[in-house]
Design an enzyme around this catalytic site. Structure first.
Site, PDB file in Angstrom:
ATOM      1  N   LYS A 206       0.854  -1.190   0.000  1.00 32.20           N
ATOM      2  CA  LYS A 206       0.000   0.000   0.000  1.00 32.20           C
ATOM      3  C   LYS A 206       0.887   1.237   0.000  1.00 32.20           C
ATOM      4  CE  LYS A 206      -3.617   2.465   2.448  1.00 32.20           C
ATOM      5  NZ  LYS A 206      -4.650   2.442   3.478  1.00 32.20           N
ATOM      6  N   LYS A 258      -2.134  -1.585  -3.813  1.00 29.95           N
ATOM      7  CA  LYS A 258      -2.998  -0.413  -3.785  1.00 29.95           C
ATOM      8  C   LYS A 258      -2.160   0.858  -3.842  1.00 29.95           C
ATOM      9  CE  LYS A 258      -6.090   1.899  -0.646  1.00 29.95           C
ATOM     10  NZ  LYS A 258      -6.574   1.998   0.693  1.00 29.95           N
TER      11      LYS A 258
HETATM   12  C1  PBG Z   1      -7.282   3.465   5.292  1.00 32.40           C
HETATM   13  C2  PBG Z   1      -7.701   3.429   3.863  1.00 32.40           C
HETATM   14  C3  PBG Z   1      -7.542   4.434   2.913  1.00 32.40           C
HETATM   15  C4  PBG Z   1      -8.116   3.953   1.738  1.00 32.40           C
HETATM   16  C5  PBG Z   1      -8.635   2.701   2.007  1.00 32.40           C
HETATM   17  N1  PBG Z   1      -8.341   2.377   3.325  1.00 32.40           N
HETATM   18  C6  PBG Z   1      -6.992   5.795   3.046  1.00 32.40           C
HETATM   19  C7  PBG Z   1      -5.542   5.978   3.235  1.00 32.40           C
HETATM   20  O1  PBG Z   1      -4.775   5.057   3.423  1.00 32.40           O
HETATM   21  O2  PBG Z   1      -5.139   7.146   3.231  1.00 32.40           O
HETATM   22  C8  PBG Z   1      -8.177   4.691   0.443  1.00 32.40           C
HETATM   23  C9  PBG Z   1      -9.139   4.143  -0.538  1.00 32.40           C
HETATM   24  C10 PBG Z   1      -9.405   5.033  -1.681  1.00 32.40           C
HETATM   25  O3  PBG Z   1      -8.760   6.070  -1.883  1.00 32.40           O
HETATM   26  O4  PBG Z   1     -10.330   4.689  -2.434  1.00 32.40           O
HETATM   27  N2  PBG Z   1      -8.366   3.148   6.150  1.00 32.40           N
END
Ligand code: PBG
Length: 336
Positions: A206, A258
């Protein structure tokens, strides 16, 4: 002066265009399809307010659901045959430790029980296991006295969250906080409390991404600063692979990359080395870019959406989280 004919020596013998000549031929030789069952819909459920859903202006077409609109959307998702839903709670109150996350009647846990009751047999009900929606500072964990995210103290909170989410019926916990050791820490407590069947989706690779921008509005995030002290640097592919290998070793059931579209090389690499399913998250910014360009008439909306999902699948994702999951499932249902 133009030549009358192509010299015989230049006439191609190998002609790949033969396989592209007709719709029927193209359909027959198509290498990649996306099936509705391979799509997962992320959903936002808001605490309080009336019966109407709240639009998210930076994500046209996506809403913060009321409990009423949530039920309707769940039924639609089940009817079209997507694979699952990923639930995010939008609580009314936030605090330093994200206490709403471990409140059994907090919005996310309540929504989970509703989803399991309504569609739990048809869809895999999944929950975001992270503190950022619940903390007043907006970070994915709790802070130490210097204001830094405290990895190991956060793991204690994640273990508590995991138990409440599992008890609420979540079938797959989405560990999205990027804390070291989070998969092992959560797996241990789930097993100790007899939740051996509750699966773990590790958001392994991520990245700290600008493409999460619209999501911040979606969950009314109060974050100031960024998440670079825990999420990955955009340039680091090898480190993303390392995170995946660690999560597999710690007992993840599914690993994820991601965002998706700017990280397709990671999706491809991970698909080659992983012996468990590999998913990708087409995040909020990927959604909003296509919606905005389509709104301006600059791209063909449906073709762009289909192409984006197909390319994520082609790169090696077994399933895709997408805000278009339900709409795209209608389209793909007819072609698969
Ligand atoms: C954290 C989380 C995020 C997203 C999904 N889970 C935000 C981040 O890490 O800043 C982002 C998903 C998206 O942008 O569609 N709970």
């Amino acid at each position: 002066m133009a030549e009358a004919a192509l010299p015989a020596t230049l006439a191609p013998i190998l002609r790949p265009r033969r396989l592209r000549a007709t719709p029927a031929m193209r359909r027959l030789v198509s290498e990649t399809s996306v099936a509705p069952r391979q799509l997962i819909l992320p959903m936002f459920i808001r605490e309080g307010g009336g019966a109407d859903p709240t639009p998210i202006s930076s994500m046209p077409g996506v809403v913060q659901h009321s409990l009423e609109s949530f039920r309707v959307a769940l039924a639609e998702a089940a009817a079209v045959g997507i694979g699952g839903v990923m639930l995010f709670g939008v609580p009314e109150h936030k605090d330093a430790t994200g206490s709403g996350a471990t409140d059994r009647d907090g919005i996310l846990n309540l929504a989970t029980r509703i989803a399991v009751a309504e569609v739990g047999d048809a869809l895999v009900v999944q929950t975001d296991l992270c503190l950022d929606e619940f903390t007043d500072h907006g970070h994915c964990g709790v802070l130490d006295s210097n204001g830094r995210v405290d990895n190991d103290a956060t793991l204690v909170r994640y273990r508590e969250m995991a138990l409440v989410q599992a008890a609420s019926g979540s079938q797959l916990l989405g560990l999205s906080g990027m804390m070291d050791g989070q998969v092992a820490a959560v797996r241990e407590v789930l097993d100790a409390e007899s939740f051996t069947d509750t699966a773990i989706l590790a958001y392994s690779a991520k990245y700290a991404s600008a493409f999460y921008g619209p999501f911040r509005e979606a969950v009314q995030s109060t974050l100031t600063g960024d998440r670079r002290a825990y999420q990955l640097d955009a340039g680091n592919g090898r480190e993303g692979v390392r995170e995946v290998l660690l999560d597999i070793a710690e007992g993840a059931d599914v690993v994820m990359v991601k965002p998706a579209m700017s990280y397709l090389d990671l999706v491809s690499q991970v698909a080659q080395i992983s012996n468990i399913p590999v998913w990708a998250y087409q995040v909020s910014g990927e959604y909003s870019m296509i919606e905005a360009a389509a709104e301006l008439g600059w791209i063909d909306r449906r073709r762009a959406i289909e192409e984006s999902l197909t390319s994520i699948k082609r790169a090696g994702a077994d399933a895709i989280l997408s805000y278009w999951a339900v709409e795209a499932a209608h389209w793909f249902r007819n072609t698969n």
